[in-house]
Design an enzyme around this catalytic site. Sequence first.
Site, PDB file in Angstrom:
ATOM      1  N   HIS A  12      -9.107  -3.792  -2.143  1.00 11.98           N
ATOM      2  CA  HIS A  12      -8.106  -3.079  -1.334  1.00 11.98           C
ATOM      3  C   HIS A  12      -8.479  -1.587  -1.229  1.00 11.98           C
ATOM      4  CE1 HIS A  12      -3.761  -2.203  -0.149  1.00 11.98           C
ATOM      5  NE2 HIS A  12      -4.241  -1.007  -0.447  1.00 11.98           N
ATOM      6  N   GLU A  13      -8.810  -0.974  -2.376  1.00  9.69           N
ATOM      7  CA  GLU A  13      -9.141   0.458  -2.374  1.00  9.69           C
ATOM      8  C   GLU A  13     -10.482   0.701  -1.692  1.00  9.69           C
ATOM      9  OE1 GLU A  13      -6.788   2.355  -2.999  1.00  9.69           O
ATOM     10  OE2 GLU A  13      -5.533   0.884  -4.029  1.00  9.69           O
ATOM     11  N   HIS A  53     -10.138   1.130   1.904  1.00  7.91           N
ATOM     12  CA  HIS A  53      -9.698   2.480   2.299  1.00  7.91           C
ATOM     13  C   HIS A  53     -10.889   3.411   2.520  1.00  7.91           C
ATOM     14  CE1 HIS A  53      -5.344   2.465   2.107  1.00  7.91           C
ATOM     15  NE2 HIS A  53      -5.329   1.908   0.909  1.00  7.91           N
ATOM     16  N   CYS A  87       0.851  -1.190   0.000  1.00  2.71           N
ATOM     17  CA  CYS A  87       0.000   0.000   0.000  1.00  2.71           C
ATOM     18  C   CYS A  87       0.886   1.239   0.000  1.00  2.71           C
ATOM     19  CB  CYS A  87      -0.888  -0.024   1.248  1.00  2.71           C
ATOM     20  SG  CYS A  87      -1.969   1.394   1.379  1.00  2.71           S
TER      21      CYS A  87
END
Length: 175
Positions: free
Chosen positions: A140-141, A144, A98
């Site tokens: 993954h994003e 966030h 990341c």
Amino acid sequence: MKQSIAYYGDPILRQKCKPVESINEEIRQLVRDLEETMLANDGVGLAAPQIKRSLAIFITNVADDEDEDEELPSIVRVYINPKVLKYSEEERTEEEGCVSIPNIYAPVRRPRRIKVEATDLNGELFTKELSGLSARAFLHENDHINGVLFIDRVRGRARERLEPWLRKIQRRTKD
Ligand code: ZN
């Protein structure tokens, strides 16, 4: 313009992002900033909180197709107010890193295929099926946007091994 990165230890990475109400010039500029900052940092994706904006937007830069034998060009995709509609039962474990947690890589287990929904830069809602790296980058994003980091999904000994490095980044962020 290239923006500065929010590193591990910055509280903005732990906030749940606000939905985008309308696609205006501010949002279009934010997407351009995300793109420039992602490319400058060699990222395969970048979410708005990583450039210190708590809004539900991210971009990914991966090839569309899953076929691993074929080298397809990567494409920058924009996801605004993203949502996962369906997860496959089949999962895969791959190393992730990341931009906000430099030099740390660890295996993360995630669904292999997903069906997602998001708004594009024209304000149109779209759905898309993603698999392999494109699914992993999306998830993954999308984490966030919800204040979740990939290291939260690393368990046991692998996670323990990361702790000293994480503390180091956190100290640097606070200074
Ligand atoms: Zn990340």
